[in-house]
Design a protein around this motif. Structure first.
Motif, PDB file in Angstrom:
ATOM      1  N   GLY A  30       0.824  -1.219   0.000  1.00 28.96           N
ATOM      2  CA  GLY A  30       0.000   0.000   0.000  1.00 28.96           C
ATOM      3  C   GLY A  30       0.849   1.257   0.000  1.00 28.96           C
ATOM      4  N   THR A  31       0.239   2.352  -0.422  1.00 33.52           N
ATOM      5  CA  THR A  31       0.939   3.623  -0.516  1.00 33.52           C
ATOM      6  C   THR A  31       0.247   4.628   0.386  1.00 33.52           C
ATOM      7  N   ASP A  32       1.037   5.422   1.095  1.00 31.47           N
ATOM      8  CA  ASP A  32       0.476   6.444   1.980  1.00 31.47           C
ATOM      9  C   ASP A  32       0.300   7.743   1.188  1.00 31.47           C
ATOM     10  N   GLU A  33      -0.816   7.823   0.432  1.00 32.40           N
ATOM     11  CA  GLU A  33      -1.064   8.978  -0.438  1.00 32.40           C
ATOM     12  C   GLU A  33      -1.157  10.288   0.340  1.00 32.40           C
ATOM     13  N   ALA A  34      -1.765  10.207   1.538  1.00 32.34           N
ATOM     14  CA  ALA A  34      -1.967  11.431   2.335  1.00 32.34           C
ATOM     15  C   ALA A  34      -0.635  12.097   2.666  1.00 32.34           C
ATOM     16  N   THR A  35       0.349  11.289   3.052  1.00 33.50           N
ATOM     17  CA  THR A  35       1.681  11.826   3.383  1.00 33.50           C
ATOM     18  C   THR A  35       2.332  12.440   2.153  1.00 33.50           C
ATOM     19  N   ILE A  36       2.230  11.730   1.032  1.00 30.49           N
ATOM     20  CA  ILE A  36       2.852  12.216  -0.210  1.00 30.49           C
ATOM     21  C   ILE A  36       2.282  13.569  -0.613  1.00 30.49           C
ATOM     22  N   LEU A  37       0.958  13.680  -0.630  1.00 30.81           N
ATOM     23  CA  LEU A  37       0.369  14.933  -1.111  1.00 30.81           C
ATOM     24  C   LEU A  37       0.618  16.075  -0.130  1.00 30.81           C
ATOM     25  N   LYS A  38       0.535  15.785   1.177  1.00 33.77           N
ATOM     26  CA  LYS A  38       0.770  16.866   2.164  1.00 33.77           C
ATOM     27  C   LYS A  38       2.194  17.373   2.087  1.00 33.77           C
ATOM     28  N   LEU A  39       3.130  16.450   1.986  1.00 33.54           N
ATOM     29  CA  LEU A  39       4.542  16.852   1.965  1.00 33.54           C
ATOM     30  C   LEU A  39       4.867  17.647   0.698  1.00 33.54           C
ATOM     31  N   LEU A  40       4.521  17.108  -0.458  1.00 32.10           N
ATOM     32  CA  LEU A  40       4.936  17.766  -1.706  1.00 32.10           C
ATOM     33  C   LEU A  40       4.243  19.107  -1.938  1.00 32.10           C
ATOM     34  N   ILE A  41       2.994  19.239  -1.494  1.00 30.52           N
ATOM     35  CA  ILE A  41       2.290  20.500  -1.724  1.00 30.52           C
ATOM     36  C   ILE A  41       2.723  21.569  -0.728  1.00 30.52           C
ATOM     37  N   SER A  42       3.308  21.142   0.410  1.00 31.51           N
ATOM     38  CA  SER A  42       3.780  22.162   1.363  1.00 31.51           C
ATOM     39  C   SER A  42       5.260  22.515   1.146  1.00 31.51           C
ATOM     40  N   LYS A 263     -14.852  25.811  -3.237  1.00 26.74           N
ATOM     41  CA  LYS A 263     -16.152  25.140  -3.222  1.00 26.74           C
ATOM     42  C   LYS A 263     -16.397  24.360  -4.520  1.00 26.74           C
ATOM     43  N   ILE A 264     -16.068  24.981  -5.646  1.00 27.41           N
ATOM     44  CA  ILE A 264     -16.319  24.303  -6.933  1.00 27.41           C
ATOM     45  C   ILE A 264     -15.412  23.082  -7.091  1.00 27.41           C
ATOM     46  N   ILE A 265     -14.148  23.215  -6.660  1.00 25.29           N
ATOM     47  CA  ILE A 265     -13.233  22.057  -6.721  1.00 25.29           C
ATOM     48  C   ILE A 265     -13.790  20.926  -5.858  1.00 25.29           C
ATOM     49  N   GLN A 266     -14.262  21.288  -4.665  1.00 22.62           N
ATOM     50  CA  GLN A 266     -14.817  20.304  -3.715  1.00 22.62           C
ATOM     51  C   GLN A 266     -16.017  19.574  -4.325  1.00 22.62           C
ATOM     52  N   ASN A 267     -16.857  20.317  -5.025  1.00 18.40           N
ATOM     53  CA  ASN A 267     -18.070  19.728  -5.612  1.00 18.40           C
ATOM     54  C   ASN A 267     -17.793  18.897  -6.855  1.00 18.40           C
ATOM     55  N   ASP A 268     -16.748  19.273  -7.615  1.00 19.80           N
ATOM     56  CA  ASP A 268     -16.563  18.681  -8.937  1.00 19.80           C
ATOM     57  C   ASP A 268     -15.420  17.681  -9.051  1.00 19.80           C
ATOM     58  N   THR A 269     -14.664  17.462  -7.977  1.00 22.60           N
ATOM     59  CA  THR A 269     -13.586  16.460  -8.018  1.00 22.60           C
ATOM     60  C   THR A 269     -13.712  15.569  -6.782  1.00 22.60           C
ATOM     61  N   SER A 270     -12.920  14.495  -6.731  1.00 21.18           N
ATOM     62  CA  SER A 270     -13.058  13.584  -5.589  1.00 21.18           C
ATOM     63  C   SER A 270     -11.737  12.917  -5.227  1.00 21.18           C
ATOM     64  N   GLY A 271     -11.732  12.232  -4.102  1.00 21.36           N
ATOM     65  CA  GLY A 271     -10.590  11.425  -3.665  1.00 21.36           C
ATOM     66  C   GLY A 271      -9.334  12.226  -3.372  1.00 21.36           C
ATOM     67  N   ASP A 272      -8.174  11.566  -3.527  1.00 16.14           N
ATOM     68  CA  ASP A 272      -6.886  12.214  -3.243  1.00 16.14           C
ATOM     69  C   ASP A 272      -6.633  13.375  -4.204  1.00 16.14           C
ATOM     70  N   TYR A 273      -7.173  13.228  -5.407  1.00 15.51           N
ATOM     71  CA  TYR A 273      -7.051  14.304  -6.408  1.00 15.51           C
ATOM     72  C   TYR A 273      -7.700  15.585  -5.871  1.00 15.51           C
ATOM     73  N   CYS A 274      -8.900  15.440  -5.337  1.00 15.08           N
ATOM     74  CA  CYS A 274      -9.619  16.573  -4.752  1.00 15.08           C
ATOM     75  C   CYS A 274      -8.844  17.148  -3.564  1.00 15.08           C
ATOM     76  N   LYS A 275      -8.356  16.263  -2.679  1.00 15.20           N
ATOM     77  CA  LYS A 275      -7.602  16.716  -1.489  1.00 15.20           C
ATOM     78  C   LYS A 275      -6.373  17.530  -1.900  1.00 15.20           C
ATOM     79  N   ALA A 276      -5.662  17.023  -2.914  1.00 12.09           N
ATOM     80  CA  ALA A 276      -4.446  17.703  -3.386  1.00 12.09           C
ATOM     81  C   ALA A 276      -4.782  19.069  -3.983  1.00 12.09           C
ATOM     82  N   LEU A 277      -5.845  19.128  -4.782  1.00 12.20           N
ATOM     83  CA  LEU A 277      -6.248  20.403  -5.397  1.00 12.20           C
ATOM     84  C   LEU A 277      -6.663  21.421  -4.325  1.00 12.20           C
ATOM     85  N   LEU A 278      -7.378  20.945  -3.304  1.00 16.83           N
ATOM     86  CA  LEU A 278      -7.813  21.853  -2.227  1.00 16.83           C
ATOM     87  C   LEU A 278      -6.624  22.380  -1.431  1.00 16.83           C
ATOM     88  N   LEU A 279      -5.624  21.514  -1.224  1.00 14.94           N
ATOM     89  CA  LEU A 279      -4.402  21.977  -0.536  1.00 14.94           C
ATOM     90  C   LEU A 279      -3.693  23.034  -1.377  1.00 14.94           C
TER      91      LEU A 279
END
Length: 286
Positions: A30-42, A263-279
């Protein structure tokens, strides 16, 4: 505008420690996507380049290849885009736009109309005049008027020459002079006097000269609100503007569309992709 990005350099930055964190996030089952996206976007893009180098030194592997093999879909596309240097990201986007059956004009227009002279020079070695040339404001306005509204048929070359070679500051002054001279906004004349791809290019140049953030806010809105999400455009703008003017784009978005980009990103995308875009978005202007 420098410093109006949502992504800033991380103050307690340590490339080796970040490289280790990413290695662990991808090791084993398994891959820890949450760690990857939080680290790289910050981290800033310059810091991501250092992490890439540290990863290679510590593990003898290419970080981007590892990310590609562990991630998938739109989330993978976004993360890989974040790992490119800004110039290479533009070059790659342009190359994809030109390659294959038919040219994706939208990408060419967006990049070439919105980048600064220095950025364009880096990408394609093109030259755009800098600053305001007081002596030619009036003659540029007159030339545009003569090329369009005043004549039967349109001298498209004049439009291309002036809009393609003058600085945004200069063009804003020319547009004011043009309106006084012709009684029309330059956009109205372009819409009446040109068509197709040329019209799209010229309108994009005018929009960017007036306000780059407002131009990108409109592109983002269209990418999210069309028939199905235009993910390529959404990723390209969110990544390329994240360290430049995404705060201003968010403000322009709120003003133009009476809702927030978040808000529009939240409504129109999903999953880790959505989380990364919101960050990347960096906050809600609701």
């Amino acid at each position: 505008m420098a410093g109006r990005g949502t992504v800033k350099a991380y103050t307690a930055f340590n490339a080796n420690s970040d490289a280790e964190t990413l290695f662990k996030a991808m090791k084993g089952l398994g891959t820890d996507e949450a760690t990857i996206l939080k680290l790289l976007i910050s981290r800033s893009n310059a810091q991501r380049q250092q992490i890439k180098a540290a990863y290679k030194t510590l593990h003898g592997k290419d970080l981007v290849s590892d990310l590609k093999s562990e991630l998938g879909g739109k989330f993978e596309t976004l993360i890989v885009a974040l790992m490119e240097t800004p110039v290479m990201f533009d070059v790659t986007s342009l190359r994809h736009a030109i390659k294959g059956a038919g040219t994706d004009e939208k990408v060419l227009i967006e990049i070439l109309a919105s980048r600064t002279q220095a950025e364009i020079r880096e990408i394609i070695k093109a030259s755009r005049q800098q600053g305001v040339q007081e002596a030619t404001i009036q003659s540029d306005a007159q030339a545009l008027f003569n090329a369009g509204e005043k004549k039967f048929g349109t001298d498209e070359d004049q439009f291309i020459t002036i809009l393609g070679n003058r600085s945004p500051e200069h063009l804003r002054r020319v547009f004011d002079a043009y309106k006084k001279l012709s009684g029309f906004e330059i956009e109205q004349s372009i819409e009446r006097e040109t068509s197709g791809g040329l019209q799209h290019v010229l309108l994009a140049v005018v929009k960017c000269a007036r306000s780059v953030p407002a131009y990108f806010a409109e592109c983002l809105y269209k990418s999210l609100k069309g028939a199905g999400t235009d993910d390529a455009t959404l990723i390209r703008i969110m990544v390329s503007r994240s360290e430049i003017d995404l705060l201003d784009i968010r403000a322009a978005f709120r003003k133009s569309f009476a809702t927030s980009l978040h808000k529009i990103i939240q409504n129109d995308t999903s999953g880790d992709y959505c989380k990364a875009l919101l960050l990347l978005c960096g906050g809600d202007d609701a």
